[in-house]
Structures are given as structure tokens and as C-alpha cells.
Design an enzyme around this catalytic site. Sequence first.
Site, mmCIF file in Angstrom:
data_model
loop_
_atom_site.group_PDB
_atom_site.id
_atom_site.type_symbol
_atom_site.label_atom_id
_atom_site.label_comp_id
_atom_site.label_asym_id
_atom_site.label_seq_id
_atom_site.Cartn_x
_atom_site.Cartn_y
_atom_site.Cartn_z
ATOM 1 N N GLY A 150 0.845 -1.285 -0.170
ATOM 2 C CA GLY A 150 0.039 -0.089 0.021
ATOM 3 C C GLY A 150 1.008 1.219 0.027
ATOM 4 N N THR A 196 2.714 4.174 -2.740
ATOM 5 C CA THR A 196 2.106 5.134 -3.871
ATOM 6 C C THR A 196 1.555 4.025 -5.030
ATOM 7 O OG1 THR A 196 3.519 6.676 -3.312
ATOM 8 C CG2 THR A 196 2.597 6.869 -5.612
ATOM 9 N N SER A 215 1.421 -3.560 5.047
ATOM 10 C CA SER A 215 1.644 -3.603 6.609
ATOM 11 C C SER A 215 2.260 -2.144 7.227
ATOM 12 C CB SER A 215 2.853 -4.693 6.586
ATOM 13 O OG SER A 215 3.434 -4.468 7.685
ATOM 14 N N ILE A 242 5.938 -2.554 8.266
ATOM 15 C CA ILE A 242 6.969 -2.446 7.409
ATOM 16 C C ILE A 242 6.836 -1.008 6.911
ATOM 17 C CG2 ILE A 242 7.478 -3.150 5.172
ATOM 18 C CD1 ILE A 242 6.687 -5.763 5.660
ATOM 19 N N GLU A 279 8.116 12.255 -4.424
ATOM 20 C CA GLU A 279 7.318 13.373 -4.461
ATOM 21 C C GLU A 279 7.342 14.339 -5.411
ATOM 22 O OE1 GLU A 279 8.210 14.701 -0.335
ATOM 23 O OE2 GLU A 279 6.934 13.192 0.509
ATOM 24 N N LYS A 328 4.681 22.275 -10.281
ATOM 25 C CA LYS A 328 6.152 21.989 -10.852
ATOM 26 C C LYS A 328 5.965 22.228 -12.356
ATOM 27 C CE LYS A 328 9.227 18.231 -11.688
ATOM 28 N NZ LYS A 328 9.778 16.929 -11.296
ATOM 29 N N LEU A 382 7.997 -0.107 -7.329
ATOM 30 C CA LEU A 382 9.474 -0.629 -7.294
ATOM 31 C C LEU A 382 9.706 -1.998 -7.422
ATOM 32 C CD1 LEU A 382 10.004 1.742 -4.282
ATOM 33 C CD2 LEU A 382 11.005 2.160 -6.495
ATOM 34 N N THR A 385 10.425 9.912 -12.941
ATOM 35 C CA THR A 385 9.651 9.141 -13.731
ATOM 36 C C THR A 385 9.039 7.745 -12.993
ATOM 37 O OG1 THR A 385 11.948 8.383 -14.336
ATOM 38 C CG2 THR A 385 10.857 9.879 -15.828
HETATM 39 P P1 FAD Z 1 6.895 1.399 -1.183
HETATM 40 O O1 FAD Z 1 6.351 2.710 -1.072
HETATM 41 O O2 FAD Z 1 8.089 0.467 -0.715
HETATM 42 O O3 FAD Z 1 5.557 0.334 -0.783
HETATM 43 C C1 FAD Z 1 5.464 -1.111 -0.661
HETATM 44 C C2 FAD Z 1 4.414 -1.457 0.232
HETATM 45 O O4 FAD Z 1 4.200 -2.936 0.221
HETATM 46 C C3 FAD Z 1 4.108 -0.945 1.654
HETATM 47 O O5 FAD Z 1 2.935 -0.597 1.770
HETATM 48 C C4 FAD Z 1 4.807 -2.001 2.340
HETATM 49 O O6 FAD Z 1 4.195 -1.912 3.982
HETATM 50 C C5 FAD Z 1 4.203 -3.203 1.698
HETATM 51 N N1 FAD Z 1 4.497 -4.395 1.944
HETATM 52 C C6 FAD Z 1 6.008 -4.870 1.623
HETATM 53 N N2 FAD Z 1 6.371 -6.295 2.252
HETATM 54 C C7 FAD Z 1 5.249 -6.639 2.765
HETATM 55 C C8 FAD Z 1 4.660 -7.809 3.374
HETATM 56 N N3 FAD Z 1 5.483 -8.615 3.534
HETATM 57 N N4 FAD Z 1 3.459 -7.798 3.696
HETATM 58 C C9 FAD Z 1 2.424 -6.799 3.704
HETATM 59 N N5 FAD Z 1 3.030 -5.536 3.015
HETATM 60 C C10 FAD Z 1 4.199 -5.453 2.889
HETATM 61 N N6 FAD Z 1 9.577 8.648 -7.978
HETATM 62 C C11 FAD Z 1 9.128 9.321 -8.474
HETATM 63 O O7 FAD Z 1 8.079 9.496 -9.569
HETATM 64 N N7 FAD Z 1 9.204 10.876 -8.190
HETATM 65 C C12 FAD Z 1 10.424 10.889 -7.490
HETATM 66 O O8 FAD Z 1 10.688 12.155 -7.106
HETATM 67 C C13 FAD Z 1 10.972 10.061 -6.716
HETATM 68 N N8 FAD Z 1 11.970 10.226 -5.938
HETATM 69 C C14 FAD Z 1 12.536 8.874 -5.316
HETATM 70 C C15 FAD Z 1 13.592 8.862 -4.635
HETATM 71 C C16 FAD Z 1 14.178 7.629 -4.118
HETATM 72 C C17 FAD Z 1 15.527 7.840 -3.343
HETATM 73 C C18 FAD Z 1 13.719 6.490 -4.433
HETATM 74 C C19 FAD Z 1 14.342 5.115 -3.880
HETATM 75 C C20 FAD Z 1 12.629 6.429 -5.298
HETATM 76 C C21 FAD Z 1 12.025 7.477 -5.622
HETATM 77 N N9 FAD Z 1 10.946 7.546 -6.433
HETATM 78 C C22 FAD Z 1 10.428 8.458 -7.167
HETATM 79 C C23 FAD Z 1 10.209 6.237 -6.716
HETATM 80 C C24 FAD Z 1 8.819 6.390 -5.776
HETATM 81 O O9 FAD Z 1 9.279 6.317 -4.523
HETATM 82 C C25 FAD Z 1 8.139 4.862 -5.883
HETATM 83 O O10 FAD Z 1 7.986 4.596 -7.263
HETATM 84 C C26 FAD Z 1 6.799 4.979 -5.331
HETATM 85 O O11 FAD Z 1 6.945 5.470 -3.845
HETATM 86 C C27 FAD Z 1 6.050 3.770 -5.292
HETATM 87 O O12 FAD Z 1 6.692 2.699 -4.489
HETATM 88 P P2 FAD Z 1 5.923 1.392 -4.203
HETATM 89 O O13 FAD Z 1 4.731 1.599 -3.883
HETATM 90 O O14 FAD Z 1 6.165 0.649 -5.410
HETATM 91 O O15 FAD Z 1 6.718 0.835 -2.962
#
Ligand code: FAD
Length: 501
Positions: A13, A15, A39, A42, A49, A78, A327, A338
Site C-alpha cells: 500500500g 504509492t 503492513s 513495514i 514526491e 511543478k 518499485l 519518472t
Molecule cells: P513502497 O512505497 O515501498 O511500498 C511497498 C508497500 O508494500 C508498503 O505498503 C509495504 O508495507 C508493503 N509491503 C512490503 N512487504 C510486505 C509484506 N511482507 N506484507 C505486507 N505488506 C508489505 N518517483 C517519482 O516519480 N518521483 C520522485 O521524485 C521519486 N523519488 C524517489 C527517490 C528515491 C530515493 C527512491 C528510492 C525512489 C523515488 N521515486 C520517485 C520512486 C517512488 O518512490 C516509488 O515509485 C513509489 O513510491 C512507489 O513505491 P512502491 O509503492 O512501489 O513501494
Amino acid sequence: MSKPIKKIIIAGGGTAGWMTAAALSKLMGDSLDITLVESEQIGTVGVGEATIPTLIFFHRLLGIDEAEFLTATQATYKLGIRFENWRRVGHQYLHGFGVTGRDCWACGFQHFWLRARQLGIAGDFGEYCLERRAAEAGKFSHLPNNGLNYAFHFDASLYAKFLRQFSGRHGAKRVEGKIDQVKVNPDNGHISSLKLDNGDELDGDFFIDCTGMRALLIEKTLHTGFESWSHWLPCDGAVAVQTEAVEPPRPYTRSIARESAWQWRIPLQHRVGNGLVFASSYQSDDAACHQLAENIAGVPLTDPRLIKFQTGRRRKQWHKNCLAVGLSSGFLEPLESTSIHLIQQNIVRFLRLFPHREISQVAVDTFNREAEFDMERIRDFIILHYKVTERDDTEFWRYCRNMRIPDTLSAKIDLFRETGHVNRDGNELFVDSWQQVMFGQGLVPERYHPLVDVMSEEELRGFIQQVSQQIDGSMSQLKDHHEYLMDTLQKKAVAGVGALS
Ligand code: FAD
């Protein structure tokens, strides 16, 4: 043969998870049963952002009211990214989100500009881009006919919360819990259920892996493989910290190159997001934390947070009954903001190829091919910033200047250098941006298109002036960014939140 897809489980959960839940529930909620498991223990990656203008289309698709979104996520507008010290220390240019100048049918504006520049009758290339000028002047307004391209900076955790409420209103269910085990049907290799640490089990027809870099489903369970791009993008760590704002928010992101790293500054309404992206082969974690602490402007609101990553792509983003979004599908470092765009691309592509009756392997292959293309083209664009530079002051920059680059990028650079032309490859995301960054990084074409010589110097001067005057006209319609933003929020507050989208 797989069975019809009715029950969707979204794992994670952040982005990615909540954007997926929002889109599926709003657009297909009547025919699907959608559950998201996340979770709190986690947590999320806590960054991400800054966005690019395509997010506006995603919000339109979902019917999200812009002022409501701005209010809920403490967002700002932006207009681009300012790259400082990238070409050389002390140099800066702004990659604005719009078109530069005016093309003619046979050749792009850059050809006219190149000749005008040689004749000494044109300013900097960026002066002919409205968004770039508006950003530098701290101006913003919505112009008629989408006359100003823009995106947002927002608070990532507030955005997830906003979309969580949105998804809930459209029928998506949320389950709190830690996934302990991913069960697979031994007959077909499809995921059958997720077992949580409290013993509950979530079964589904289709699973969307939004577990971030853990990639619990697509990699840890289905082992689809990862192609690393770290030889082209050597940064593999970031340290992030939030600070109090010390000035009104600027309508652009700052990207400041350092000795073996670069630093971002993302201004929100209530605070500033800061981070340093660094290469651990050249700089230790401690040195990165120290360098960031030395270069922030306001009082820190959070402790520094260290994030390790590897740039590259998941070899298959859709495999069997599992799709990776966010990710978990791979990562390109955030230099051009991006990743959130790639999240929405995967969501929209999945909706287009949605497996209503059964999972079609042709659809899966099409999805994977398109996703690979998107990531590779953005990858090339990001590598460009490191490769085309005059910097040779540190080992890091010498590595970047001299590294081998993908053939696709070499071809683009050579074409521009030799002819001044930028070729749009298929449906790739960036078009005008290539020129802005190539010029910004110091790449100058050897010649311009011969068609330009058909114009007399006077005609060329007149054309360049016309473009300038048009931009001046648009600039005069813009307001101070901060005042405009506050005004928009105030009007929304007076009108009340109203009917929620
Ligand atoms: P996460 O935010 O890591 O979410 C993962 C989810 O899975 C969480 O809810 C976690 O609790 C859950 N989870 C994991 N394991 C379990 C488990 N075992 N059981 C239950 N739940 C679990 N993107 C942009 O477009 N612009 C930016 O400026 C930008 N800046 C960034 C800067 C950095 C340094 C990094 C690393 C990334 C950046 N990104 C940016 C990328 C952006 O942050 C991600 O694409 C976006 O936040 C999506 O992340 P996510 O939801 O895939 O992963």
C-alpha cells in the site's frame, strides 16, 4: 486455461498499491472484488514526491478534483527541474515541461535557433520555452487550452492516504497485515493466495505486486529475474530528510550535482523534501548523510533515512497471474521523476489488456515488451545527464564521462551532434526534453538544417522575435506561483470539499 478474473489482490500500500487500487476500483469496481493488503509495521519507501505532467491524465481518468488533491497532499505546482552543476560546477539550466519555440514542418525550432545564435540574434535556448521562463520567474496560472504544462510536488504519505480514501469510496477493501507466505498452485505455477502473519489467508484470481523493492510475489516467489543497469547508472543509495521551508515554494524541483552524487530539493506547502542520491563505490553512507546535512536549508523535521537500491528492470513485469507495479517492477533513479509515471503506465496498460476471460499469453508478452520499451527509453534519457558533461573533477564524473552507453543512446547523441535532429523513437515519453537536456549539458550540433538558410537574416530575426513575443504575452497572464496556489486552496476551502470524487 485460466479462469475469469474477478478477485484481485493488491499486495502493498505505497504509492503504487494505492494508485492501482484507485484506478481499478474507480474504473472496474463494479465487476471486480478488490482487496489491498499492507503492513504498517513495514511501512513504505517514504520518498517519491516529484512528478511529471502525465499525472494529470491519470487524475482526469479517475475524475480527481485538482484542488481537492492539492489540499489533501500539501502539493505545489511543478514546471520543470533545475539542473545545477551538472554540465560543470557553477553552471545551471532548467528542463521545463513544455515545447521550446515553434517547429516548421521540415525541421525543429532548434535549427532556426542554432543559426540565429550564430548570428548573435537569439538568447539562450531555454528562453523560448514558456514553462522554463515561468519556472525561473516563480510564476504559475492555468492558461486556456492547457497553455502551460505542469506537474506536482506532493507529500507521498498524504497521497497514499488520499488514494486510500478514494479507493474505499469505490469499493476497494483494505486489510492490515504482514504477508508471511505466498502460496503457488503446483499445477500451473499461478499464485493462489497470500498467507498473513495473523494466520488469515487471502485467495485471489490475480495478484498485483506492489511490495516495493522486496518484490515478494514477482521475484521472491515467481523468480522472473532482474536486469541490472548499475554499470550505466552507478548511484545505488539515497539519504532523505524533510526540513522546514525557508522560502515560498518554487515551481520546480532542484537537482544539484555533487562530487559523487546529486541532491534533490522538492518544495511542498508545509515542508521541503531533500535527498542525496549517491554511488556507494565512491562515497560511504556516512559521508552521504554528512554531505546532505551540510547542504539543507531549513530545520530538519525527520531523521535522515537511508535507502539502498539497484537500478534496472524486472525481466517480466507480468508473469502468469501476477503483475508488478511500482518499485517491484524495477527502478530508475529519480533524476527525472519518472517512477510514478511508470506506475500509471503499468496500470493503464493493464486496464487495456485486462484479462477478462482468461490470461492471454499474447497480451502478457505485449505488456512486457511495451513496459521494457518504456523503461529503456527513460533509462537512456537519464544516462544522458551523466554521460554528456564537462565535469572531470572527481573519479565519479570521470567514470560517467568515459563509460560505455547503450547503443540506443549513442545513436541519439550522434544524430543530434551530426544533424541537430532528435528522433522520437516509437511512443517514447520524452520528446522536447531531449533537446533541452542535450543543450543544457553542453552538446552542440555540428550543423543546422539547410532549410533555415532559405530565410534571410531579417526574416529569421522576425521569426525569433515573434516566438519571444508570444511567450511574453503568456508570461503576462501568469501570477506569482505561491499566491496562485494559496488562492486556489482558499477558494476550495470556501467552496467546501463538496462532492468527493
Ligand atoms: P513502497 O512505497 O515501498 O511500498 C511497498 C508497500 O508494500 C508498503 O505498503 C509495504 O508495507 C508493503 N509491503 C512490503 N512487504 C510486505 C509484506 N511482507 N506484507 C505486507 N505488506 C508489505 N518517483 C517519482 O516519480 N518521483 C520522485 O521524485 C521519486 N523519488 C524517489 C527517490 C528515491 C530515493 C527512491 C528510492 C525512489 C523515488 N521515486 C520517485 C520512486 C517512488 O518512490 C516509488 O515509485 C513509489 O513510491 C512507489 O513505491 P512502491 O509503492 O512501489 O513501494
